[in-house]
Design a protein around this motif. Structure first.
Motif, short mmCIF file in Angstrom:
data_model
loop_
_atom_site.label_atom_id
_atom_site.label_comp_id
_atom_site.label_asym_id
_atom_site.label_seq_id
_atom_site.Cartn_x
_atom_site.Cartn_y
_atom_site.Cartn_z
N HIS A 43 0.81 -1.22 0.00
CA HIS A 43 0.00 0.00 0.00
C HIS A 43 0.84 1.28 0.00
O HIS A 43 0.40 2.31 -0.51
CB HIS A 43 -0.99 0.00 1.17
CG HIS A 43 -0.40 0.38 2.49
ND1 HIS A 43 0.36 -0.50 3.23
CD2 HIS A 43 -0.44 1.54 3.18
CE1 HIS A 43 0.76 0.11 4.33
NE2 HIS A 43 0.29 1.35 4.32
N ASP A 44 2.03 1.24 0.59
CA ASP A 44 2.90 2.43 0.61
C ASP A 44 4.19 2.17 -0.17
O ASP A 44 5.28 2.58 0.25
CB ASP A 44 3.25 2.81 2.06
CG ASP A 44 2.15 3.63 2.71
OD1 ASP A 44 1.35 4.25 1.99
OD2 ASP A 44 2.10 3.66 3.96
N HIS A 66 0.66 9.42 -3.44
CA HIS A 66 1.44 8.20 -3.23
C HIS A 66 0.69 6.88 -3.48
O HIS A 66 1.33 5.90 -3.86
CB HIS A 66 2.14 8.21 -1.86
CG HIS A 66 1.28 7.85 -0.71
ND1 HIS A 66 0.52 8.76 -0.02
CD2 HIS A 66 1.05 6.65 -0.11
CE1 HIS A 66 -0.12 8.14 0.95
NE2 HIS A 66 0.18 6.87 0.93
N HIS A 91 -6.39 3.10 0.19
CA HIS A 91 -6.00 3.01 1.61
C HIS A 91 -5.98 4.37 2.30
O HIS A 91 -6.01 4.45 3.52
CB HIS A 91 -4.65 2.29 1.77
CG HIS A 91 -3.44 3.13 1.50
ND1 HIS A 91 -2.87 3.26 0.26
CD2 HIS A 91 -2.68 3.91 2.33
CE1 HIS A 91 -1.82 4.05 0.33
NE2 HIS A 91 -1.68 4.46 1.57
N MET A 92 -5.96 5.45 1.52
CA MET A 92 -5.97 6.78 2.13
C MET A 92 -7.38 7.34 2.28
O MET A 92 -7.55 8.51 2.62
CB MET A 92 -5.11 7.76 1.30
CG MET A 92 -3.63 7.49 1.37
SD MET A 92 -2.94 7.62 3.02
CE MET A 92 -2.98 9.40 3.27
N ASP A 112 -4.03 0.45 8.40
CA ASP A 112 -3.05 1.51 8.12
C ASP A 112 -3.19 2.65 9.14
O ASP A 112 -2.20 3.13 9.70
CB ASP A 112 -3.26 2.03 6.70
CG ASP A 112 -2.23 3.08 6.29
OD1 ASP A 112 -1.05 2.92 6.65
OD2 ASP A 112 -2.61 4.04 5.60
FE LIG Z 1 -0.13 5.56 2.57
#
Ligand SMILES: [Fe+2]
Ligand SMILES: [Fe+2]
Length: 146
Positions: A43-44, A66, A91-92, A112
């Motif tokens: 995810h990141d 991102h 995810h954000m 997260d």
């Molecule tokens: Fe993130």
């Protein structure tokens, strides 16, 4: 990912925490825990220090940008399914527009945020890992050298 400082550790350490928590929750809820764990790991998946990135006023909003970078990197390095794509892109949420399509995305989104709070609050108040100290020291050194 291990080289980039994130919250109070590295992107890799954060991603491992999110992945493991997502795996546990997805398994408990009888969801696709493999996609949950893989999406949590990826995810990141951006390879830059977001603090340095934000210093350039011409750069796009990191929070919104991102997930797209992570998705592009994930596509370049792995075969990922629709659930994993949605996990990475959403995810954000709610910062990014569009609701998560899958329950696994909701789980990773929650994991997260939980891990981020844990990393910022609990870990930074109680202790700092050796890796965190090393990365912070390296970032300070980079700033002085620049
Ligand atoms: Fe993130
Ligand atoms: Fe994250």
């Amino acid at each position: 990912m291990v080289d980039y400082y994130h919250h109070n550790s590295s992107i890799l350490e954060h991603a491992l925490s999110v992945s493991f928590l997502s795996y546990l929750i997805c398994k408990k809820l009888k969801l696709d825990y493999v996609s949950g764990a893989r999406g949590g790991l990826l995810h990141d998946f951006f390879l830059y220090d977001w603090r340095e990135y934000k210093r350039n006023p011409n750069n796009k909003n990191h929070g919104l940008y991102h997930p797209k970078v992570a998705l592009r990197n994930s596509h370049e390095c792995f075969e990922i399914n629709d659930i994993e794509c949605d996990i990475i892109l959403k995810h954000m949420w709610p910062k990014v527009l569009g609701l998560p399509k899958y329950w696994e995305s909701v789980v990773v989104c929650f994991a997260d945020k939980f891990c981020t709070c844990n990393e910022y609050l609990v870990k930074s108040l109680l202790f700092t890992s050796n890796q965190s100290k090393k990365l912070r020291h390296r970032n300070r050194y980079r700033k002085k050298a620049a």
